[in-house]
Design an enzyme around this catalytic site. Structure first.
Site, mmCIF file in Angstrom:
data_model
loop_
_atom_site.group_PDB
_atom_site.id
_atom_site.type_symbol
_atom_site.label_atom_id
_atom_site.label_comp_id
_atom_site.label_asym_id
_atom_site.label_seq_id
_atom_site.Cartn_x
_atom_site.Cartn_y
_atom_site.Cartn_z
ATOM 1 C CB SER A 151 -0.844 -0.025 1.283
ATOM 2 O OG SER A 151 -1.380 1.249 1.565
ATOM 3 C CE1 TYR A 164 -5.099 -1.973 4.702
ATOM 4 C CE2 TYR A 164 -3.520 -0.235 4.244
ATOM 5 C CZ TYR A 164 -4.391 -1.199 3.795
ATOM 6 O OH TYR A 164 -4.556 -1.406 2.440
HETATM 7 P P1 NAD Z 1 -11.612 -6.064 -1.471
HETATM 8 O O1 NAD Z 1 -12.326 -6.069 -0.185
HETATM 9 O O2 NAD Z 1 -12.325 -5.683 -2.714
HETATM 10 O O3 NAD Z 1 -10.936 -7.495 -1.720
HETATM 11 C C1 NAD Z 1 -10.285 -8.204 -0.695
HETATM 12 C C2 NAD Z 1 -10.600 -9.675 -0.864
HETATM 13 O O4 NAD Z 1 -9.864 -10.398 0.132
HETATM 14 C C3 NAD Z 1 -12.087 -9.999 -0.666
HETATM 15 O O5 NAD Z 1 -12.571 -10.765 -1.757
HETATM 16 C C4 NAD Z 1 -12.105 -10.801 0.625
HETATM 17 O O6 NAD Z 1 -13.126 -11.764 0.668
HETATM 18 C C5 NAD Z 1 -10.720 -11.420 0.608
HETATM 19 N N1 NAD Z 1 -10.316 -11.859 1.944
HETATM 20 C C6 NAD Z 1 -10.483 -11.213 3.126
HETATM 21 N N2 NAD Z 1 -10.026 -11.973 4.139
HETATM 22 C C7 NAD Z 1 -9.556 -13.124 3.577
HETATM 23 C C8 NAD Z 1 -8.955 -14.294 4.107
HETATM 24 N N3 NAD Z 1 -8.762 -14.452 5.432
HETATM 25 N N4 NAD Z 1 -8.583 -15.267 3.253
HETATM 26 C C9 NAD Z 1 -8.797 -15.140 1.923
HETATM 27 N N5 NAD Z 1 -9.366 -14.055 1.357
HETATM 28 C C10 NAD Z 1 -9.741 -13.052 2.183
HETATM 29 O O7 NAD Z 1 -10.357 -5.107 -1.227
HETATM 30 P P2 NAD Z 1 -9.225 -4.543 -2.228
HETATM 31 O O8 NAD Z 1 -9.272 -3.086 -2.117
HETATM 32 O O9 NAD Z 1 -9.279 -5.203 -3.535
HETATM 33 O O10 NAD Z 1 -7.929 -5.023 -1.431
HETATM 34 C C11 NAD Z 1 -7.012 -5.965 -1.934
HETATM 35 C C12 NAD Z 1 -5.655 -5.663 -1.359
HETATM 36 O O11 NAD Z 1 -5.244 -4.367 -1.775
HETATM 37 C C13 NAD Z 1 -5.586 -5.662 0.166
HETATM 38 O O12 NAD Z 1 -4.379 -6.295 0.587
HETATM 39 C C14 NAD Z 1 -5.570 -4.196 0.508
HETATM 40 O O13 NAD Z 1 -4.959 -3.951 1.751
HETATM 41 C C15 NAD Z 1 -4.783 -3.647 -0.651
HETATM 42 N N6 NAD Z 1 -4.955 -2.217 -0.890
HETATM 43 C C16 NAD Z 1 -6.172 -1.699 -1.214
HETATM 44 C C17 NAD Z 1 -6.283 -0.343 -1.445
HETATM 45 C C18 NAD Z 1 -7.603 0.303 -1.817
HETATM 46 O O14 NAD Z 1 -7.692 1.547 -1.818
HETATM 47 N N7 NAD Z 1 -8.631 -0.448 -2.173
HETATM 48 C C19 NAD Z 1 -5.163 0.492 -1.352
HETATM 49 C C20 NAD Z 1 -3.941 -0.084 -1.023
HETATM 50 C C21 NAD Z 1 -3.838 -1.441 -0.802
#
Ligand code: NAD
Length: 263
Positions: A151, A164
């Site tokens: 991130s 986080y």
């Molecule tokens: P999202 O909620 O759309 O997707 C996350 C997925 O992870 C979901 O499908 C959820 O069911 C799955 N998940 C949660 N716990 C789990 C577990 N214990 N085992 C297996 N799967 C699990 O979120 P996103 O925004 O696509 O996030 C994906 C990654 O990107 C994360 O690591 C998040 O920290 C990172 N991220 C997101 C952002 C943002 O702005 N969206 C920014 C920086 C980093």
């Protein structure tokens, strides 16, 4: 041979197999889509079975083979079983996008110890566990590429985000350690660091902070040189680069994908 043929060959993932955790939604689904568009067969891992099955259909429509495996990345047994199932199904594993994560937006005083454990178990322990069970299969195939989702907060602190920031900072340095250990086996390990991407997680963060996920909130998040929120495909394209031979000498690095917010 035309120059662009060489480029396309280096970008192609035909015949390769990619595992994407958190692949049922958001960034994971975006990266699975891009990896499939480049020709890779896909294994989607997630705890959300309903969204996982929907995502499987979406990826299958791109003409590659795809399986969905219910896997809680906090659980060693789930990760071991998933790795074995992917290898049994496809006979190889070349790419791992370690992406599952959750948002926990609290400061150290308000955060409960079990919330700390949950956040770090999903994001950081999950990345270690899948790597543990998949790297031996990558070695069998002569190498591979691991992309860990970090991130912008892998690189700096953020408000109400103590767990986080800890997990995403941990991802960055764990990536470097894995790069050092596994380079001799032709396994590259990199971090992709997204900024604010329009996914269910961003909505969850907004709600945890007491806000409403509306256009005003999105406009506020989009204050950056490229003034919009990111899309899962924006991050997926960066993952594709790190997965492909175009990045064959890139390891231990991080790629920030945030519309210039880092600047
Ligand atoms: P999202 O909620 O759309 O997707 C996350 C997925 O992870 C979901 O499908 C959820 O069911 C799955 N998940 C949660 N716990 C789990 C577990 N214990 N085992 C297996 N799967 C699990 O979120 P996103 O925004 O696509 O996030 C994906 C990654 O990107 C994360 O690591 C998040 O920290 C990172 N991220 C997101 C952002 C943002 O702005 N969206 C920014 C920086 C980093």
């Amino acid at each position: 041979m035309k120059v662009h043929d060489n480029i396309l060959r280096a970008l192609s993932l035909e015949g390769k197999v990619a595992v994407v955790s958190g692949g049922a939604s958001g960034i994971g689904l975006g990266s699975a889509t891009k990896l499939a568009e480049a020709g890779a067969n896909i294994a989607l891992l997630d705890v959300n079975e309903e969204k996982g099955e929907q995502a499987k259909k979406q990826i299958a429509a791109l003409g590659v083979q795809v399986i969905f495996i219910r896997c809680d990345v906090r659980m060693a047994e789930d990760c071991r079983n998933a790795a074995n199932k992917v290898f049994d199904t496809f006979g190889r594993i070349d790419i791992l996008h370690n992406n599952a994560g959750i948002a926990v937006r609290k400061n150290a005083v308000d955060l409960e110890p079990d919330e700390w454990d949950l956040a770090l178990d999903v994001s950081l322990k999950g990345q270690y566990l899948l790597s543990k069970y998949i790297i031996p299969y990558m070695k069998k195939g002569g190498g591979g590429s691991i992309i860990n989702t970090g991130s912008g907060w892998s690189l700096r602190g953020g408000e109400n985000a103590v767990a986080y920031c800890a997990m995403k900072g941990g991802t960055l340095n764990m990536t470097r350690a894995m790069c050092i250990d596994h380079g001799k086996d032709n396994i590259r390990v990199n971090t992709v660091c997204p900024g604010d991407v329009d996914t269910p997680m961003l909505r969850s963060e907004c709600e945890q902070l007491g806000g409403q996920y509306n256009d005003d909130y999105k406009t506020e998040c989009a204050q950056r040189p490229i003034a919009r929120l990111g899309t899962p495909e924006d991050v997926g394209n960066a993952v594709l680069f790190l997965a492909s031979d175009l990045s064959s000498w890139v390891s231990g690095a991080y790629l920030v994908v945030d519309g210039g917010g880092i600047a």
